[in-house]
Design a protein around this motif. Structure first.
Motif, mmCIF file in Angstrom:
data_model
loop_
_atom_site.group_PDB
_atom_site.id
_atom_site.type_symbol
_atom_site.label_atom_id
_atom_site.label_comp_id
_atom_site.label_asym_id
_atom_site.label_seq_id
_atom_site.Cartn_x
_atom_site.Cartn_y
_atom_site.Cartn_z
ATOM 1 N N LEU A 154 0.806 -1.217 0.000
ATOM 2 C CA LEU A 154 0.000 0.000 0.000
ATOM 3 C C LEU A 154 0.846 1.276 0.000
ATOM 4 C CD1 LEU A 154 -3.002 0.772 0.048
ATOM 5 C CD2 LEU A 154 -2.823 0.987 2.538
ATOM 6 N N PHE A 155 2.019 1.222 0.639
ATOM 7 C CA PHE A 155 2.839 2.425 0.756
ATOM 8 C C PHE A 155 3.894 2.528 -0.350
ATOM 9 C CE2 PHE A 155 1.248 1.692 5.069
ATOM 10 C CZ PHE A 155 0.710 2.940 5.353
ATOM 11 N N ARG A 156 3.784 1.664 -1.363
ATOM 12 C CA ARG A 156 4.694 1.775 -2.502
ATOM 13 C C ARG A 156 4.265 2.920 -3.406
ATOM 14 N NH1 ARG A 156 4.358 -3.894 -5.146
ATOM 15 N NH2 ARG A 156 4.658 -2.527 -6.926
ATOM 16 N N ARG A 157 5.239 3.545 -4.039
ATOM 17 C CA ARG A 157 4.934 4.653 -4.946
ATOM 18 C C ARG A 157 4.102 4.163 -6.129
ATOM 19 N NH1 ARG A 157 10.826 7.697 -5.313
ATOM 20 N NH2 ARG A 157 10.906 8.378 -3.139
ATOM 21 N N PHE A 158 3.123 4.940 -6.495
ATOM 22 C CA PHE A 158 2.248 4.713 -7.651
ATOM 23 C C PHE A 158 1.357 3.488 -7.495
ATOM 24 C CE2 PHE A 158 6.241 6.611 -9.256
ATOM 25 C CZ PHE A 158 5.746 7.849 -9.621
ATOM 26 N N TYR A 159 1.373 2.854 -6.311
ATOM 27 C CA TYR A 159 0.544 1.654 -6.139
ATOM 28 C C TYR A 159 -0.896 2.041 -5.844
ATOM 29 C CZ TYR A 159 -1.289 -2.738 -4.421
ATOM 30 O OH TYR A 159 -2.052 -3.873 -4.249
ATOM 31 N N GLY A 180 0.330 9.581 -2.670
ATOM 32 C CA GLY A 180 0.068 10.208 -1.380
ATOM 33 C C GLY A 180 0.560 9.400 -0.196
ATOM 34 N N LEU A 181 0.190 8.121 -0.117
ATOM 35 C CA LEU A 181 0.567 7.314 1.039
ATOM 36 C C LEU A 181 2.066 7.049 1.075
ATOM 37 C CD1 LEU A 181 -2.368 4.743 1.291
ATOM 38 C CD2 LEU A 181 -1.885 6.694 2.778
ATOM 39 N N SER A 182 2.666 6.852 -0.102
ATOM 40 C CA SER A 182 4.115 6.614 -0.119
ATOM 41 C C SER A 182 4.859 7.846 0.385
ATOM 42 C CB SER A 182 4.588 6.238 -1.522
ATOM 43 O OG SER A 182 4.465 7.331 -2.420
ATOM 44 N N ILE A 183 4.386 9.041 0.007
ATOM 45 C CA ILE A 183 5.010 10.275 0.478
ATOM 46 C C ILE A 183 4.805 10.426 1.986
ATOM 47 C CG2 ILE A 183 4.888 12.795 0.369
ATOM 48 C CD1 ILE A 183 4.303 12.498 -2.635
ATOM 49 N N CYS A 184 3.604 10.095 2.465
ATOM 50 C CA CYS A 184 3.350 10.148 3.910
ATOM 51 C C CYS A 184 4.326 9.243 4.661
ATOM 52 C CB CYS A 184 1.916 9.725 4.219
ATOM 53 S SG CYS A 184 0.664 10.933 3.739
ATOM 54 N N LYS A 185 4.494 8.044 4.165
ATOM 55 C CA LYS A 185 5.386 7.084 4.832
ATOM 56 C C LYS A 185 6.820 7.618 4.880
ATOM 57 C CE LYS A 185 7.109 2.323 4.409
ATOM 58 N NZ LYS A 185 6.845 1.907 5.795
ATOM 59 N N GLU A 186 7.294 8.149 3.738
ATOM 60 C CA GLU A 186 8.669 8.651 3.713
ATOM 61 C C GLU A 186 8.839 9.851 4.628
ATOM 62 O OE1 GLU A 186 11.068 8.602 0.216
ATOM 63 O OE2 GLU A 186 9.511 7.613 -0.960
ATOM 64 N N ILE A 187 7.840 10.736 4.666
ATOM 65 C CA ILE A 187 7.920 11.901 5.559
ATOM 66 C C ILE A 187 7.988 11.455 7.020
ATOM 67 C CG2 ILE A 187 6.606 13.850 6.470
ATOM 68 C CD1 ILE A 187 5.665 14.409 3.621
ATOM 69 N N ILE A 188 7.081 10.556 7.391
ATOM 70 C CA ILE A 188 7.028 10.105 8.781
ATOM 71 C C ILE A 188 8.320 9.371 9.151
ATOM 72 C CG2 ILE A 188 5.888 8.512 10.370
ATOM 73 C CD1 ILE A 188 4.359 11.088 9.931
ATOM 74 N N GLU A 189 8.786 8.491 8.287
ATOM 75 C CA GLU A 189 9.989 7.715 8.613
ATOM 76 C C GLU A 189 11.232 8.593 8.646
ATOM 77 O OE1 GLU A 189 10.132 4.409 5.943
ATOM 78 O OE2 GLU A 189 8.649 3.270 7.108
ATOM 79 N N ARG A 190 11.300 9.617 7.778
ATOM 80 C CA ARG A 190 12.460 10.513 7.828
ATOM 81 C C ARG A 190 12.440 11.389 9.072
ATOM 82 N NH1 ARG A 190 14.503 12.304 1.808
ATOM 83 N NH2 ARG A 190 14.070 10.321 0.765
ATOM 84 N N MET A 191 11.263 11.576 9.630
ATOM 85 C CA MET A 191 11.172 12.275 10.917
ATOM 86 C C MET A 191 11.593 11.368 12.075
ATOM 87 S SD MET A 191 7.576 14.348 10.741
ATOM 88 C CE MET A 191 7.367 15.837 9.762
ATOM 89 N N GLY A 192 11.632 10.070 11.811
ATOM 90 C CA GLY A 192 11.942 9.118 12.870
ATOM 91 C C GLY A 192 10.727 8.436 13.431
#
Length: 479
Positions: A422-427, A443-455
């Motif tokens: 679900l969190f893969r890009r373009f999926y 959208g979800l892939s960007i959310c995941k990357e933002i959250i994970e880069r925040m820690g």
């Protein structure tokens, strides 16, 4: 020169005997019957030249006759026929019994050794690895068959020695190699290096040269090692590096293009949205207002897509930066709610916001990026829910350095097989989702990357047909 020799009267020799000039045994000691299958009586009555392989017979007879003309023992290799018709490889050590016409023989069954040598030779051919040795007592050099092949020479026309082996290297490398082999035994027991060679036919190749020294009472006596043709391996590595560089360049060009084009489009889109807002405040007929509303929603959807593309470009270029400032969590949540409140009301959905008192009101982080995540999760919840409730929960995490959030809906849910992707890009779950609800799958892939880069961390629990729960852990301070 060091050689693999055993003493003539080695206790490990399997069989011995006394033979006459006609190769008929006079006496036999050891497991002759077990090795060849003939009974001892049969062997004692059989001239052995009748058991010698036809291809080995002339050489054996000639060397056997020579035995009576020299005081030194000689060695002969030949194949002896067993009673079952098979042949065994045998090594004979022969010397004359003084004052008689008889010879003493000591033999070893070297069938297994010959097979092992054959397999070693073929293995070297398959692996493109040859062996070499250097005897320090006389500087004699020995090569295996594969070593000759790697250097592009033939043993019938080239005999390696400590001088001509350096003719395969460039003048710049020769001095280094000579010093290398002269100092190696004093500085290290093993070495490994890669170097280019030049073959007599004009071809070049890269080899991996290994060496190991043997010492006897601190004195260097023997140097041996391997040589491997690594030309193909180096070419593969070169192509991989080239492909990697080309892919990185292409990715950079794509990322720069996405960033530039999304920025260029976003500027006029903001103008369009602004003009639509101004238009909506003027006196319009009901029909005109409906047109303006459609134009406004379409513009906002397009702007969200552009923002996703721009964020993707920044993520790929590792240019997404995070602020670490104090902000009010309540404000972030309610700003996100305001963005979807109109659509929630239009779809007649229930909205519940529950922020536990234990949740810190003021935290440190990037409010814009956290709000972006909430906006996306809430927009998806509303988009995929036709009836029921949208819930937002903020509560204290069991990990004190985090705040936990949940966005829960009673929408269409997610099939179990789609959740891992679900969190893969373009999926997107399936093409009908894209046709019916729209979206880029970013959208979800960007959310995941933002959250994970925040820690932090983001997960989803869902039951198809019943709804989904997106669970988010956000650190109290973004580093």
């Amino acid at each position: 020169m060091i050689a693999d020799q055993q003493p003539l009267f080695d206790s490990n020799i399997e069989m011995s005997g006394e033979f006459g000039r006609d190769w008929t045994p006079v006496s036999l000691n050891g497991p002759w019957s077990e090795v060849f299958g003939w009974s001892l009586e049969e062997l004692l009555q059989t001239p052995f030249y009748k058991l010698i392989h036809a291809e080995d017979l002339q050489k054996t007879v000639e060397l056997g006759a020579y035995t009576f003309t020299t005081p030194h023992p000689i060695s002969i290799e030949n194949r002896i026929r067993c009673k079952n018709g098979h042949y065994r490889e045998i090594l004979w050590d022969i010397f004359v019994t003084p004052g008689t016409d008889k010879v003493l023989v000591y033999i070893r069954d070297i069938t297994k050794l010959k097979v092992e040598r054959f397999l070693a030779q073929k293995s070297q051919q398959v692996a493109h690895i040859g062996s070499w040795s250097l005897d320090y007592s006389d500087l004699q050099v020995c090569w295996t068959e594969e070593t000759y092949r790697i250097f592009g020479v033939h043993p019938d026309t080239f005999t390696p020695d400590f001088k001509n082996v350096f003719s395969f290297y460039s003048p710049e490398d020769v001095e280094e190699l000579r010093l290398y082999y002269n100092t190696l035994p004093e500085s290290a027991r093993e070495s490994d290096r890669e170097i280019q060679i030049f073959k007599p036919n004009g071809e070049t190749a890269f080899i991996r040269l290994t060496a190991r020294v043997l010492k006897n009472n601190g004195v260097n006596v023997y140097l041996f090692g391997t040589v491997q043709d690594i030309s193909a391996e180096r070419e593969v590595k070169r192509r991989l590096v080239q492909a990697k560089e080309e892919a990185e360049l292409a990715s950079k060009i794509k990322t720069d293009f996405l960033a530039n084009i999304s920025h260029e489009i976003r500027t006029p889109m903001n103008s369009i949205i602004g003009m639509v807002d101004i238009l909506s405040e003027t006196s319009l007929t009901e029909e005109q207002r409906q047109y303006a509303d459609v134009l406004s929603r379409a513009s906002e959807n397009l702007l969200r897509i552009l923002n996703d593309v721009l964020d993707l470009a920044k993520l790929e270029a590792n240019q997404l930066r995070f602020e670490n400032i104090a902000f009010n969590v309540h404000d972030v949540i309610y700003r996100s709610v305001e963005l979807v409140k109109h659509r929630i009301e239009n779809k007649k959905l229930n909205l519940e916001v529950n922020i536990e008192p234990s949740v810190n009101t003021i935290i440190y982080g990037d409010p814009a990026r956290i709000e972006q995540v909430f906006n996306n999760l809430l927009a998806n919840a509303v988009k995929f829910t036709e009836q029921g409730t949208i819930q937002i929960h903020a509560h204290k995490s069991n990990q004190p350095q985090f705040i936990a959030f949940k966005v829960i809906d009673t929408g269409i849910g997610i099939p179990p097989e789609s959740i891992p992707h679900l969190f893969r890009r373009f999926y997107q779950v399936d093409s009908s989702i894209s046709r019916r609800y729209g979206g880029t799958g970013l959208g979800l892939s960007i959310c995941k990357e933002i959250i994970e880069r925040m820690g932090g961390k983001i997960e989803v629990n869902s039951v198809e047909g019943q709804g989904s729960s997106f669970n988010v852990l956000i650190p109290l301070s973004v580093r």
